[in-house]
Design an enzyme around this catalytic site. Structure first.
Site, PDB file in Angstrom:
ATOM      1  CE  LYS A 206      32.770  56.550  40.563  1.00  0.00           C
ATOM      2  NZ  LYS A 206      33.708  57.633  40.142  1.00  0.00           N
ATOM      3  CD  GLU A 212      38.832  42.618  40.113  1.00  0.00           C
ATOM      4  OE1 GLU A 212      40.002  42.884  39.845  1.00  0.00           O
ATOM      5  OE2 GLU A 212      37.859  43.296  39.717  1.00  0.00           O
ATOM      6  N   GLY A 266      37.998  56.702  43.038  1.00  0.00           N
ATOM      7  CA  GLY A 266      37.830  55.603  43.988  1.00  0.00           C
ATOM      8  C   GLY A 266      38.735  55.685  45.192  1.00  0.00           C
ATOM      9  NE  ARG A 267      44.399  57.506  42.725  1.00  0.00           N
ATOM     10  CZ  ARG A 267      43.912  57.407  41.495  1.00  0.00           C
ATOM     11  NH1 ARG A 267      43.042  56.461  41.196  1.00  0.00           N
ATOM     12  NH2 ARG A 267      44.302  58.248  40.554  1.00  0.00           N
ATOM     13  CD  GLU A 352      44.431  52.989  41.523  1.00  0.00           C
ATOM     14  OE1 GLU A 352      43.340  53.561  41.724  1.00  0.00           O
ATOM     15  OE2 GLU A 352      44.598  51.767  41.694  1.00  0.00           O
ATOM     16  CG  HIS A 383      61.700  42.526  66.003  1.00  0.00           C
ATOM     17  ND1 HIS A 383      62.745  42.060  66.781  1.00  0.00           N
ATOM     18  CD2 HIS A 383      61.115  43.519  66.709  1.00  0.00           C
ATOM     19  CE1 HIS A 383      62.772  42.734  67.923  1.00  0.00           C
ATOM     20  NE2 HIS A 383      61.797  43.631  67.909  1.00  0.00           N
ATOM     21  CE  LYS A 511      39.346  48.122  37.377  1.00  0.00           C
ATOM     22  NZ  LYS A 511      38.397  49.258  37.599  1.00  0.00           N
TER      23      LYS A 511
END
Length: 545
Positions: A206, A212, A266-267, A352, A383, A511
């Site tokens: 954005k 990153e 964002g999510r 979040e 398993h 951040k």
């Protein structure tokens, strides 16, 4: 603002929880043959069965009363009408506008946002059609064969989860690769087998400053420029961002920048231009089907009665299990390989959003809020960690998710898969008591001494709450429906728990600290005060790298 614990419904639920903790699910089923019919709902393409949750008529009624007392309906209307319910950032919360297929006006600051949404969708359609049809050409005149989507968090998890869920519906027009980790191993692994002449990069950030993402983007450009001139960047890099100044500096033409808005978190953003990789991979029509499935759930959420409202019930059950019964984790267990990324996606979505410790007015929350979300595909989980789910001394409620029809039919595979799905929820509910264990061991000819040595180990207490979600098939619409169900669950959780679901100050803290330490690692003479552990770790790294 009063604490939720002061509500009469909350106090009634505390009393019910104390009683039901002494109750057994299998007893509730034995007492009420209509339990499944009573505690299950259906919408198009989805069966939602919560009858294996530790509730009864009285506690369910109290949960509905809690929803009414916290005024879920009013808050829901505020969200859909564009009010700024993300009050810590003074923003509306309008991911629902991105899939508003009715196109009814939705206003933010007295402006209808739907023309903006529709214009951006049209831009995505035109761009997607150009790339997929071969009309978009790279610097050497070749068509695009591979798309590399670079983003992190909400700019990555949603699109990647959806493309992997729907991979069986893709043609061979394009391959899509995702890069989110700043660990160079991931980027290098993706670029290793690609041809820059036929590769298109989608950079999603954005602000176009996310450390990153931009580190990966700059390294991608460096790789690209080993084969092409700088002017060619405009033909191979597009962006999803609101920062045109930064995208221009990067070399991306304005017409190749897709926008988003501050009223989309964002999510919750895969419905926006963040979903561009979905449209490129599957085609724009399939992307629209994902939007349509979500819109169907939006309509259900707005119009269904509380007793039949699936997202609301999902939220109430989460609060019931976590804040009243004391279960601090929840497992997400898809019995469908296509949904293998769903647990990771919902981890971000729920934790979040609702991993908070203060109420709307900044007071410390006096009850447990969001549970720890974890999980994996069901068969692999069986398993790996189901032993813990069945006999561990911590109870972990679980959502089991499967489809009636497989995406790909292979002999009896789907029947075998679903037999495990049904068996696990039944076993977690009923367990195996001492009498059953003794009878089974006697039938196998074990001596009394052998039985005594084994009986305690083979008892399963049961009473492990589960919800079963059966989709007709995992297709574009059903994926849209499923995601929207959980999104609205998260919203309702936040209102019930009296916490703001749409900021993420904990993420911002990390951040900021990382940015300061990054300067210490990459620049000479930069030092910040740290505790002895952090200082020691930094020194060891710098001395040995």
């Amino acid at each position: 603002m009063s604490c939720r614990r002061e509500l009469s419904s909350w106090q009634a639920l505390e009393q019910s929880a104390a009683k039901l903790k002494q109750q057994q699910l299998k007893t509730l089923f034995a007492q009420d043959p209509s339990r499944f019919a009573k505690f299950s709902c259906q919408i198009q393409g989805v069966l939602f069965d919560y009858s294996k949750q530790l509730i009864d008529d009285e506690s369910f009624s109290q949960l509905i009363s809690l929803a009414e007392q916290v005024d879920i309906a009013s808050w829901r209307n505020k969200m859909f009408s564009g009010e700024k319910i993300n009050f810590t950032e003074d923003r509306a919360v309008l991911h629902v506008a991105l899939r508003n297929r009715s196109n009814t006006p939705i206003f933010v600051d007295d402006s209808d946002v739907m023309p903006l949404v529709n214009d951006e969708l049209e831009k995505i359609r035109q761009f997607t059609d150009r790339v997929r049809s071969g009309k978009w050409l790279g610097y050497s005149g070749k068509t695009v064969k591979n798309v590399v989507a670079i983003g992190v968090g909400g700019s990555n998890l949603g699109p990647q989860m959806v493309t992997e869920a729907l991979a069986n519906y893709a043609d061979d027009t394009l391959n899509v690769h995702y890069v989110s980790n700043v660990d160079g191993v991931q980027l290098a692994g993706v670029l290793n087998d690609l041809d820059p002449q036929t590769t298109l990069f989608v950079i999603s950030s954005k602000t176009f400053t996310t450390s990153e993402t931009m580190t990966n983007a700059r390294s991608a450009v460096k790789w690209f420029l080993e084969h092409a001139e700088k002017e060619a960047i405009a033909k191979h890099f597009v962006a999803v961002s609101t920062n045109l100044e930064k995208t221009r500096e990067f070399g991306i033409a304005d017409e190749n920048v897709f926008t988003m808005w501050d009223w989309v978190g964002g999510r919750f953003s895969l419905w926006s231009a963040i979903g561009l990789p979905i449209a490129l991979y599957l085609g724009f029509d399939k992307f629209v089907e994902v939007l349509e499935g979500a819109f169907e759930v939006d309509e259900h959420f707005k119009n269904a009665s509380p007793e039949q409202n699936i997202p609301l019930i999902m939220a109430l059950l989460s609060v019931w299990n976590t804040s009243f019964l004391g279960h601090t984790a929840q497992a997400i267990l898809p019995y469908d390989q296509a949904l293998h990324m769903l647990p990771a996606y919902l981890q971000q979505g729920e934790m979040e959003s609702n991993g908070k410790h203060v109420t709307f007015d900044g007071q410390i929350v006096p009850y447990t809020t969001v549970p720890l979300i974890w999980g994996m595909t069901g068969i692999n989980g069986q398993h790996a960690f189901y032993q813990y789910l069945h006999q561990g001394n911590n109870i972990v409620p679980a959502d089991f998710i499967a489809s009636v029809q497989p995406q790909v039919k292979v002999d009896k595979h789907h029947d075998i898969l679903l037999s495990n799905f049904f068996a696990q929820t039944e076993a977690m509910m009923a367990g195996v008591d001492e009498q059953q264990v003794r009878s089974d061991l006697q039938a196998k000819g074990k001596t009394e001494q052998e039985i005594e040595s084994l009986v305690a180990h083979k008892i399963h207490q049961g009473n492990r709450p589960t919800t079963s979600i059966l989709l007709d098939v995992v297709d574009a619409k059903s994926v849209g429906r499923l995601i929207a169900l959980y999104e609205h669950k998260i919203f309702c959780q936040g209102i019930i728990l009296q916490i703001c679901s749409f900021d993420q100050w904990g993420v911002e803290l990390g951040k900021g600290l990382a940015s300061a330490i990054e300067a210490e690692l990459t620049q000479q003479g930069v030092n910040h005060p740290h505790d002895s552990s952090t200082a020691g770790l930094i020194a060891y790294y710098k001395n040995n790298r």
